[in-house]
Design a protein around this motif. Structure first.
Motif, PDB file in Angstrom:
ATOM      1  N   GLY A  28       0.746  -1.198  -0.087  1.00  0.00           N
ATOM      2  CA  GLY A  28      -0.010   0.267  -0.018  1.00  0.00           C
ATOM      3  C   GLY A  28       0.841   1.390   0.014  1.00  0.00           C
ATOM      4  N   GLU A  29       0.114   2.387  -0.371  1.00  0.00           N
ATOM      5  CA  GLU A  29       0.926   3.685  -0.469  1.00  0.00           C
ATOM      6  C   GLU A  29       1.518   4.161   0.913  1.00  0.00           C
ATOM      7  N   GLU A  30       0.669   3.715   2.195  1.00  0.00           N
ATOM      8  CA  GLU A  30       1.367   4.295   3.290  1.00  0.00           C
ATOM      9  C   GLU A  30       2.772   3.673   3.375  1.00  0.00           C
ATOM     10  N   TRP A  31       3.092   2.446   2.953  1.00  0.00           N
ATOM     11  CA  TRP A  31       4.517   1.995   3.194  1.00  0.00           C
ATOM     12  C   TRP A  31       5.709   2.906   2.779  1.00  0.00           C
TER      13      TRP A  31
ATOM     14  N   ASN B 276       5.689   6.050   3.526  1.00  0.00           N
ATOM     15  CA  ASN B 276       5.653   6.905   4.570  1.00  0.00           C
ATOM     16  C   ASN B 276       6.269   6.419   6.098  1.00  0.00           C
ATOM     17  N   ASN B 277       6.673   5.234   6.183  1.00  0.00           N
ATOM     18  CA  ASN B 277       6.987   4.810   7.382  1.00  0.00           C
ATOM     19  C   ASN B 277       7.958   3.537   7.293  1.00  0.00           C
TER      20      ASN B 277
END
Length: 83
Positions: free
Chosen positions: A77-80, A82-83
């Protein structure tokens, strides 16, 4: 403040993958390591490998490397990013 790096993400068709692979092998045979590396980075990296590299060097360095992260983002997912 540094500009936000944009990750390289590109879906490739089988024909595009084959073309890049063939060009990379030709560069390797000619001893052109820089071109070989450049071409290999265009091929999507395995999601688990991308995640392992992320843990080792961090997401910023991974994005800055120019590796094709499309399969990792599709998996995690895209959130990967960011963290």
């Amino acid at each position: 403040m540094m500009d936000q790096l944009t990750p390289f993400m590109k879906k490739l068709t089988k024909a595009e993958r084959d073309d890049i692979y063939n060009k990379a092998m030709a560069a390797l045979e000619q001893g052109d390591d820089d071109e070989y590396d450049r071409l290999c980075y265009m091929l999507p990296v395995n999601p688990q490998s991308a995640n392992d590299i992320k843990k080792l060097i961090g997401i910023e360095a991974l994005i800055a490397s120019g590796i094709n992260l499309i399969e990792a983002v599709e998996t995690y997912g895209e959130e990967w990013l960011n963290n």
